[in-house]
Scaffold this motif. Structure first.
Motif, PDB file in Angstrom:
ATOM      1  N   ILE A  80       0.951  -1.215   0.047  1.00 50.96           N
ATOM      2  CA  ILE A  80      -0.007  -0.215  -0.086  1.00 50.96           C
ATOM      3  C   ILE A  80       0.730   1.297  -0.070  1.00 50.96           C
ATOM      4  O   ILE A  80       1.575   1.405   0.995  1.00 50.96           O
ATOM      5  CB  ILE A  80      -0.846  -0.001   1.362  1.00 50.96           C
ATOM      6  CG1 ILE A  80      -1.747  -1.134   1.331  1.00 50.96           C
ATOM      7  CG2 ILE A  80      -1.672   1.417   1.227  1.00 50.96           C
ATOM      8  CD1 ILE A  80      -2.642  -1.469   2.353  1.00 50.96           C
ATOM      9  N   THR A  88       1.414   5.335  -0.339  1.00 54.76           N
ATOM     10  CA  THR A  88       0.930   6.773  -0.256  1.00 54.76           C
ATOM     11  C   THR A  88       2.154   7.684  -0.240  1.00 54.76           C
ATOM     12  O   THR A  88       2.972   7.453   0.086  1.00 54.76           O
ATOM     13  CB  THR A  88      -0.201   6.844   0.813  1.00 54.76           C
ATOM     14  OG1 THR A  88      -0.985   7.903   0.460  1.00 54.76           O
ATOM     15  CG2 THR A  88       0.670   6.546   2.009  1.00 54.76           C
ATOM     16  N   ILE A 103      -6.084   3.626   5.867  1.00 49.09           N
ATOM     17  CA  ILE A 103      -4.667   2.932   5.340  1.00 49.09           C
ATOM     18  C   ILE A 103      -4.314   1.987   6.322  1.00 49.09           C
ATOM     19  O   ILE A 103      -4.257   0.589   5.781  1.00 49.09           O
ATOM     20  CB  ILE A 103      -3.581   3.932   5.150  1.00 49.09           C
ATOM     21  CG1 ILE A 103      -3.949   4.855   3.742  1.00 49.09           C
ATOM     22  CG2 ILE A 103      -2.407   3.217   4.752  1.00 49.09           C
ATOM     23  CD1 ILE A 103      -3.022   6.001   3.524  1.00 49.09           C
ATOM     24  N   ALA A 158      -4.649  -2.071   5.443  1.00 48.55           N
ATOM     25  CA  ALA A 158      -3.356  -2.990   5.571  1.00 48.55           C
ATOM     26  C   ALA A 158      -3.675  -4.103   6.664  1.00 48.55           C
ATOM     27  O   ALA A 158      -3.222  -5.121   6.466  1.00 48.55           O
ATOM     28  CB  ALA A 158      -2.228  -2.124   6.216  1.00 48.55           C
ATOM     29  N   ILE A 171       2.986  -0.624   4.339  1.00 45.39           N
ATOM     30  CA  ILE A 171       2.417   0.356   4.032  1.00 45.39           C
ATOM     31  C   ILE A 171       3.816   1.471   3.614  1.00 45.39           C
ATOM     32  O   ILE A 171       4.593   1.410   4.337  1.00 45.39           O
ATOM     33  CB  ILE A 171       1.749   1.038   5.157  1.00 45.39           C
ATOM     34  CG1 ILE A 171       0.595   0.337   5.440  1.00 45.39           C
ATOM     35  CG2 ILE A 171       1.397   2.775   4.985  1.00 45.39           C
ATOM     36  CD1 ILE A 171      -0.145   0.717   6.966  1.00 45.39           C
ATOM     37  N   VAL A 221       5.688  -0.651   8.190  1.00 48.29           N
ATOM     38  CA  VAL A 221       5.763   0.597   7.757  1.00 48.29           C
ATOM     39  C   VAL A 221       7.107   0.975   7.298  1.00 48.29           C
ATOM     40  O   VAL A 221       8.004   0.957   8.093  1.00 48.29           O
ATOM     41  CB  VAL A 221       5.274   1.665   8.833  1.00 48.29           C
ATOM     42  CG1 VAL A 221       5.314   3.059   8.168  1.00 48.29           C
ATOM     43  CG2 VAL A 221       3.823   1.403   9.270  1.00 48.29           C
TER      44      VAL A 221
END
Length: 123
Positions: A25, A27, A47, A51, A59, A104
């Motif tokens: 994912i 962004t 988000i 996830a 992410i 992340v």
């Protein structure tokens, strides 16, 4: 991740997701910025919710410096600080279930060009 533009930070994150068969994912922190108070925080929560639903997931947040400022408590940065707090809160809420892992990865080129010699911190 930190480095000059074009060094492959995004490609490295994508290849990590591909090698681990994790959902990717992506962004940009600038996409999370919103004119109305609370919209950015809602985007962050969405988000992370997505996830967790499709975990294991990665992410990737590009240009994290757009929201990763040093927290000062100043009025004109209240929206950004609120988004930063939402991001840190979501990251703090991860479970230890290895089948539902969410990673992340963030990237920035903040301070690479035009260093002023001042030490600037990102929270």
């Amino acid at each position: 991740m930190y480095g000059p533009p074009g060094t492959g930070k995004t490609m490295l994150a994508k290849s990590l997701a591909g090698e681990t068969d994790a959902v990717f994912i992506a962004t940009s922190a600038s996409e999370l910025l919103a004119p109305l108070q609370g919209e950015g925080e809602a985007k962050i929560r969405y988000i992370f919710e997505t996830a967790r639903k499709y975990a294991p997931a990665i992410i990737f947040i590009d240009e994290i410096d757009a929201i990763g400022k040093m927290r000062t408590g100043a009025e004109n940065t209240a929206g950004i600080e609120s988004m930063l707090n939402a991001l840190l809160t979501e990251m703090d809420g991860f479970s230890t279930n290895s089948r539902k892992s969410v990673f992340v990865i963030a990237a920035t080129n903040f301070g690479v060009d035009g260093d002023t010699g001042k030490k600037v911190k990102l929270d």
